[in-house]
Design an enzyme around this catalytic site. Structure first.
Site, short mmCIF file in Angstrom:
data_model
loop_
_atom_site.label_atom_id
_atom_site.label_comp_id
_atom_site.label_asym_id
_atom_site.label_seq_id
_atom_site.Cartn_x
_atom_site.Cartn_y
_atom_site.Cartn_z
N HIS A 24 -12.62 3.90 3.17
CA HIS A 24 -11.86 5.01 2.56
C HIS A 24 -12.87 6.06 1.84
O HIS A 24 -13.91 6.14 1.67
CB HIS A 24 -11.11 4.54 1.46
CG HIS A 24 -9.79 3.72 1.89
ND1 HIS A 24 -9.94 2.38 1.99
CD2 HIS A 24 -8.91 3.97 2.65
CE1 HIS A 24 -8.76 1.66 2.56
NE2 HIS A 24 -8.00 2.89 3.16
N LYS A 58 2.74 -4.00 6.21
CA LYS A 58 3.00 -4.15 4.73
C LYS A 58 4.48 -4.07 4.59
O LYS A 58 4.84 -4.74 3.65
CB LYS A 58 2.08 -2.90 4.10
CG LYS A 58 0.60 -3.23 3.85
CD LYS A 58 0.25 -4.62 3.40
CE LYS A 58 -1.24 -4.97 3.17
NZ LYS A 58 -1.28 -6.11 2.34
N TYR A 82 -0.74 -0.77 10.05
CA TYR A 82 -1.03 -1.30 8.79
C TYR A 82 0.29 -1.27 7.87
O TYR A 82 0.76 -2.07 7.16
CB TYR A 82 -2.27 -0.52 7.93
CG TYR A 82 -2.46 -1.04 6.70
CD1 TYR A 82 -3.17 -2.43 6.60
CD2 TYR A 82 -2.37 -0.44 5.59
CE1 TYR A 82 -3.50 -2.71 5.21
CE2 TYR A 82 -2.64 -1.12 4.17
CZ TYR A 82 -3.36 -2.04 4.32
OH TYR A 82 -3.63 -2.80 2.94
N SER A 87 0.76 -1.29 -0.14
CA SER A 87 0.04 0.02 -0.11
C SER A 87 0.87 1.32 0.04
O SER A 87 2.13 1.23 0.47
CB SER A 87 -0.76 -0.16 1.35
OG SER A 87 -1.17 1.22 1.47
N SER A 88 0.27 2.37 -0.62
CA SER A 88 1.28 3.74 -0.48
C SER A 88 1.51 4.27 0.78
O SER A 88 2.13 4.88 1.01
CB SER A 88 0.56 4.64 -1.62
OG SER A 88 -0.76 4.93 -0.94
N CYS A 89 0.77 3.68 1.95
CA CYS A 89 0.91 4.27 3.03
C CYS A 89 2.13 3.79 3.80
O CYS A 89 2.39 4.17 4.93
CB CYS A 89 -0.33 3.92 4.06
SG CYS A 89 -0.44 2.14 4.41
N LYS A 136 -22.18 9.32 0.55
CA LYS A 136 -22.78 10.35 1.34
C LYS A 136 -23.46 11.55 0.15
O LYS A 136 -24.55 11.88 0.36
CB LYS A 136 -21.47 11.27 1.82
CG LYS A 136 -20.99 10.75 3.15
CD LYS A 136 -19.99 11.71 3.86
CE LYS A 136 -19.42 11.27 5.09
NZ LYS A 136 -18.27 12.12 5.41
N ASP A 188 -7.06 14.88 9.13
CA ASP A 188 -6.50 14.98 7.60
C ASP A 188 -5.84 13.84 7.34
O ASP A 188 -5.70 13.63 5.96
CB ASP A 188 -5.65 16.25 7.38
CG ASP A 188 -6.60 17.37 6.92
OD1 ASP A 188 -8.03 17.24 6.65
OD2 ASP A 188 -6.27 18.68 7.09
N TRP A 222 -14.87 15.07 5.93
CA TRP A 222 -13.94 14.84 7.17
C TRP A 222 -12.79 15.88 6.77
O TRP A 222 -12.20 15.74 5.73
CB TRP A 222 -13.52 13.58 7.41
CG TRP A 222 -14.49 12.57 7.94
CD1 TRP A 222 -15.89 12.87 8.37
CD2 TRP A 222 -14.36 11.16 8.01
NE1 TRP A 222 -16.59 11.64 8.67
CE2 TRP A 222 -15.71 10.59 8.71
CE3 TRP A 222 -13.27 10.35 8.03
CZ2 TRP A 222 -15.64 9.19 8.91
CZ3 TRP A 222 -13.52 9.00 8.33
CH2 TRP A 222 -14.85 8.53 8.86
P1 GDP Z 1 -6.06 8.03 3.87
O1 GDP Z 1 -5.64 8.11 2.59
O2 GDP Z 1 -5.26 6.88 4.65
O3 GDP Z 1 -5.80 9.23 4.84
O4 GDP Z 1 -7.44 7.53 3.92
P2 GDP Z 1 -8.87 7.91 3.80
O5 GDP Z 1 -9.15 7.52 2.31
O6 GDP Z 1 -10.03 7.32 4.65
O7 GDP Z 1 -8.86 9.20 3.80
C1 GDP Z 1 -8.36 10.33 3.09
C2 GDP Z 1 -8.70 11.62 3.35
O8 GDP Z 1 -9.94 11.89 3.06
C3 GDP Z 1 -8.38 12.25 4.62
O9 GDP Z 1 -7.79 13.26 4.62
C4 GDP Z 1 -9.97 12.34 5.29
O10 GDP Z 1 -9.94 12.87 6.22
C5 GDP Z 1 -10.47 12.57 4.05
N1 GDP Z 1 -12.04 12.42 4.17
C6 GDP Z 1 -12.84 13.31 3.82
N2 GDP Z 1 -14.15 12.90 4.14
C7 GDP Z 1 -14.21 11.54 4.44
C8 GDP Z 1 -15.08 10.30 4.60
O11 GDP Z 1 -16.19 10.68 4.88
N3 GDP Z 1 -14.39 9.28 4.77
C9 GDP Z 1 -13.18 9.08 5.05
N4 GDP Z 1 -12.46 7.89 5.15
N5 GDP Z 1 -12.21 10.01 4.60
C10 GDP Z 1 -12.57 11.22 4.43
#
Ligand code: GDP
Length: 319
Positions: free
Chosen positions: A186, A147, A143, A114-116, A194, A276, A209
């Site tokens: 994600h 990985k 995670y 994963s890229s993380c 939503k 974030d 978020w």
């Molecule tokens: P990340 O790539 O590991 O940070 O995982 P995510 O895909 O869950 O989140 C990516 C970014 O999208 C983060 O900055 C979150 O805060 C933002 N984000 C905005 N709205 C949402 C939401 O409803 N769900 C999730 N999972 N992330 C959100």
């Protein structure tokens, strides 16, 4: 780069570990156009966290090639609230499958990372060389550590035993089969859900978020599957390879794109009490390009297809 090889899947038994997941199910779809036999195991047949069950299943089915797309996965909230599961499950799965693959003489194995895995503040776009050059993003370090261990296992078995085990690091994915769960999933799936609900219920705003400023890259999951099959056939070397598009977009721009594909006319609000995560995550995909593979599906097409899949999936009316 050296390492161009030719491994034929023709006539082979190919096990897709994690075939119910988003990446695994796309690999199964992609393998339909290869002349191979696809093996899958449900969780009730084999719990991949249990070494004895993995050994018994692999010794019985004797796959020639293995894709490890199995794992405990989730979005930013799931990662930060279930650290033990994210670390233990993923370590156990990869250790069991990789070691057993070596024991039974699997010809080729591809591990999905994963890229993380990259440091939180890695220079962007992230090259493969950024691994282990700085602290990880705390919201998903459990995670990421698992990985990174998986990549190292593949490299170690290659060095010590000459096993043809390789690793691929996909960026964020979008497309059919995503986890449409607002707490665990994600951002791509969350925005689709939503915005769709807000459209149906006639809500004037959708809450996002964080600040909307973080930037992420998205790869269509069927493009990922195509890249993985390409690597299985044409790549054999110790370094892992990034898989992505090489371009990124802000969460705010992404929300607007989802509104466009869903025909939603409301606006977005931002819940800054939510994290974030990494400020920016985008892959450098030069290595993959030099091997001869590029992503085909545009960002808009990717989200339009994912949206259509979500709206049309069986049971959609009950959501
Ligand atoms: P990340 O790539 O590991 O940070 O995982 P995510 O895909 O869950 O989140 C990516 C970014 O999208 C983060 O900055 C979150 O805060 C933002 N984000 C905005 N709205 C949402 C939401 O409803 N769900 C999730 N999972 N992330 C959100």
């Amino acid at each position: 780069m050296g390492a161009a090889t030719s491994y034929s899947l023709g006539g082979k038994r190919v096990w897709v570990a994690g075939h119910r997941g988003m990446a695994g199910s796309a690999i199964v779809r992609r393998l339909q156009s290869e002349a191979c036999e696809v093996l899958v195991a449900t969780r009730s047949e084999v719990d991949l966290r249990r070494q004895g069950e993995v050994e018994a299943w692999m010794e019985r089915t004797r796959p020639h090639a293995v894709f490890i797309a199995a794992g405990t996965v989730g979005g930013i909230f799931a990662n930060s609230t279930r650290p033990a599961e994210f670390l233990y499950d993923n370590l156990a799965i990869e250790a069991n499958v990789i070691h057993t693959a070596h024991k039974i003489g699997v010809e080729k194995l591809l591990f999905l990372g994963s890229s993380c895995i990259y440091p939180r503040l890695a220079p962007q776009p992230m090259t493969e060389e950024q691994l282990l050059t700085g602290p990880l993003e705390p919201t998903n370090e459990w995670y990421a550590i698992a990985k990174i261990a998986g990549i190292k296992l593949c490299q170690a078995y290659r060095r010590q035993y000459g096993a043809d085990f390789i690793s691929a690091m996909p960026t964020n994915l979008v497309g059919p089969g995503d986890n449409f769960d607002l707490q665990q999933g994600h951002v791509a799936a969350a925005l689709i859900m939503k915005v769709h609900r807000a459209g149906i219920e006639g809500l004037p705003t959708v809450e996002i978020w964080g600040s909307g400023a973080p930037r992420r890259e998205f790869l269509y999951v069927d493009d990922l599957a195509d890249a993985l099959v390409f690597m299985m056939k044409h790549y054999s070397d110790e370094p892992f390879i990034n898989i992505g598009t090489g371009t990124d977009t802000s969460i705010r721009e992404l929300a607007e794109l989802v509104a466009k594909v869903a025909g939603y006319r409301g606006s977005f609000t931002y819940d800054r009490t939510k994290p974030d995560g990494s400020p920016r995550k985008v892959m450098n995909v030069d290595k993959l390009r030099s091997l001869g593979w590029v992503a085909r599906t545009s960002l808009e097409e990717s989200f339009a297809n994912a949206y259509r899949w979500y709206v049309e999936r069986p049971g959609a009316g009950l959501a």
